[in-house]
Design a protein around this motif. Structure first.
Motif, PDB file in Angstrom:
ATOM      1  N   GLU A 111       0.812  -1.224   0.000  1.00 31.11           N
ATOM      2  CA  GLU A 111       0.000   0.000   0.000  1.00 31.11           C
ATOM      3  C   GLU A 111       0.842   1.269   0.000  1.00 31.11           C
ATOM      4  O   GLU A 111       0.367   2.320  -0.422  1.00 31.11           O
ATOM      5  CB  GLU A 111      -0.947  -0.004   1.201  1.00 31.11           C
ATOM      6  CG  GLU A 111      -2.001  -1.087   1.101  1.00 31.11           C
ATOM      7  CD  GLU A 111      -2.985  -1.072   2.257  1.00 31.11           C
ATOM      8  OE1 GLU A 111      -3.044  -0.069   3.012  1.00 31.11           O
ATOM      9  OE2 GLU A 111      -3.712  -2.081   2.407  1.00 31.11           O
ATOM     10  N   ARG A 112       2.060   1.203   0.516  1.00 34.48           N
ATOM     11  CA  ARG A 112       3.008   2.323   0.530  1.00 34.48           C
ATOM     12  C   ARG A 112       2.422   3.621   1.103  1.00 34.48           C
ATOM     13  O   ARG A 112       2.472   4.673   0.472  1.00 34.48           O
ATOM     14  CB  ARG A 112       3.565   2.587  -0.861  1.00 34.48           C
ATOM     15  CG  ARG A 112       4.082   1.365  -1.560  1.00 34.48           C
ATOM     16  CD  ARG A 112       5.524   1.115  -1.736  1.00 34.48           C
ATOM     17  NE  ARG A 112       6.455   2.173  -1.533  1.00 34.48           N
ATOM     18  CZ  ARG A 112       7.510   2.046  -0.728  1.00 34.48           C
ATOM     19  NH1 ARG A 112       7.703   0.949  -0.059  1.00 34.48           N
ATOM     20  NH2 ARG A 112       8.362   3.027  -0.596  1.00 34.48           N
ATOM     21  N   PRO A 113       1.874   3.588   2.321  1.00 39.09           N
ATOM     22  CA  PRO A 113       1.322   4.823   2.906  1.00 39.09           C
ATOM     23  C   PRO A 113       2.441   5.804   3.257  1.00 39.09           C
ATOM     24  O   PRO A 113       3.601   5.405   3.441  1.00 39.09           O
ATOM     25  CB  PRO A 113       0.629   4.321   4.174  1.00 39.09           C
ATOM     26  CG  PRO A 113       1.405   3.109   4.551  1.00 39.09           C
ATOM     27  CD  PRO A 113       1.783   2.461   3.247  1.00 39.09           C
ATOM     28  N   ARG A 114       2.084   7.077   3.352  1.00 37.37           N
ATOM     29  CA  ARG A 114       3.049   8.093   3.784  1.00 37.37           C
ATOM     30  C   ARG A 114       3.184   7.970   5.293  1.00 37.37           C
ATOM     31  O   ARG A 114       2.323   8.421   6.039  1.00 37.37           O
ATOM     32  CB  ARG A 114       2.572   9.474   3.384  1.00 37.37           C
ATOM     33  CG  ARG A 114       2.528   9.631   1.861  1.00 37.37           C
ATOM     34  CD  ARG A 114       2.217  11.019   1.472  1.00 37.37           C
ATOM     35  NE  ARG A 114       3.398  11.832   1.817  1.00 37.37           N
ATOM     36  CZ  ARG A 114       3.452  13.142   1.716  1.00 37.37           C
ATOM     37  NH1 ARG A 114       2.407  13.804   1.311  1.00 37.37           N
ATOM     38  NH2 ARG A 114       4.550  13.790   2.032  1.00 37.37           N
ATOM     39  N   ALA A 115       4.262   7.327   5.726  1.00 31.75           N
ATOM     40  CA  ALA A 115       4.480   7.080   7.152  1.00 31.75           C
ATOM     41  C   ALA A 115       5.939   6.717   7.366  1.00 31.75           C
ATOM     42  O   ALA A 115       6.663   6.410   6.423  1.00 31.75           O
ATOM     43  CB  ALA A 115       3.584   5.953   7.637  1.00 31.75           C
ATOM     44  N   ARG A 116       6.326   6.728   8.610  1.00 34.13           N
ATOM     45  CA  ARG A 116       7.679   6.299   8.991  1.00 34.13           C
ATOM     46  C   ARG A 116       7.738   4.785   9.072  1.00 34.13           C
ATOM     47  O   ARG A 116       8.714   4.174   8.718  1.00 34.13           O
ATOM     48  CB  ARG A 116       8.055   6.938  10.335  1.00 34.13           C
ATOM     49  CG  ARG A 116       9.467   6.715  10.737  1.00 34.13           C
ATOM     50  CD  ARG A 116      10.397   7.625   9.921  1.00 34.13           C
ATOM     51  NE  ARG A 116      11.745   7.149  10.036  1.00 34.13           N
ATOM     52  CZ  ARG A 116      12.448   6.610   9.035  1.00 34.13           C
ATOM     53  NH1 ARG A 116      11.938   6.519   7.838  1.00 34.13           N
ATOM     54  NH2 ARG A 116      13.659   6.177   9.222  1.00 34.13           N
TER      55      ARG A 116
END
Length: 154
Positions: A111-116
């Motif tokens: 999914e490659r979410p914007r997160a660390r």
């Protein structure tokens, strides 16, 4: 005894397949390698070893570093104090803190979410590597624009 024409075709076919396989890049001709996982842990931590085995069984290629100062690793990777656990890993551009199941890491990579990264704070008894069934726990996504949120419940 076989027909010489049939034998010649069979030899040519066999050689053709062999040459085609040899021309494939390494990893395509053999077993596919999974995502590269780098893990930092204490040398004496058995539950961390259990988690590494869980990840390897799920197809991850793990490189393990036994270190004396895990706090420095956690700080360098931006793991908040409240989310810390006994080991820290990186996979792709993400941090994986603690006993996060391989299925959650695979979802993260898909999914490659914007997160660390993902964290399983503390040491949940039911988590991979701990392997004591019966205690529900959560995995959280952290470091994104929306703050920390539940990624999965187990």
């Amino acid at each position: 005894m076989g027909n010489s024409f049939t034998d010649a075709v069979a030899r040519r076919t066999f050689l053709g397949f062999g040459l085609a396989a040899a021309a494939l890049p390494a990893g395509v001709a053999g077993a596919a390698q999974g995502p590269a996982l780098e893990v930092w842990k204490d040398a004496s931590c058995g539950c961390c070893e259990g988690w590494v085995r869980h990840m390897q069984a799920a197809g991850f290629e793990a490189v393990v570093h036994d270190v004396a100062d895990l706090q420095a690793v956690k700080a360098r990777n931006g793991v908040p104090d409240a989310l810390q656990s006994c080991h820290t890993a990186t996979v792709g551009d993400y941090v994986v803190e603690g006993h996060v199941p391989a299925s959650d890491v695979r979802r993260l990579l898909a999914e490659r979410p914007r997160a660390r990264g993902l964290a399983s704070p503390g040491m949940p008894p039911s988590s991979p590597g701990m392997d004591i069934p019966g205690t529900p726990y959560e995995v959280v996504l952290f470091g994104g624009g929306a703050g920390t949120r539940v990624w999965a419940q187990h």
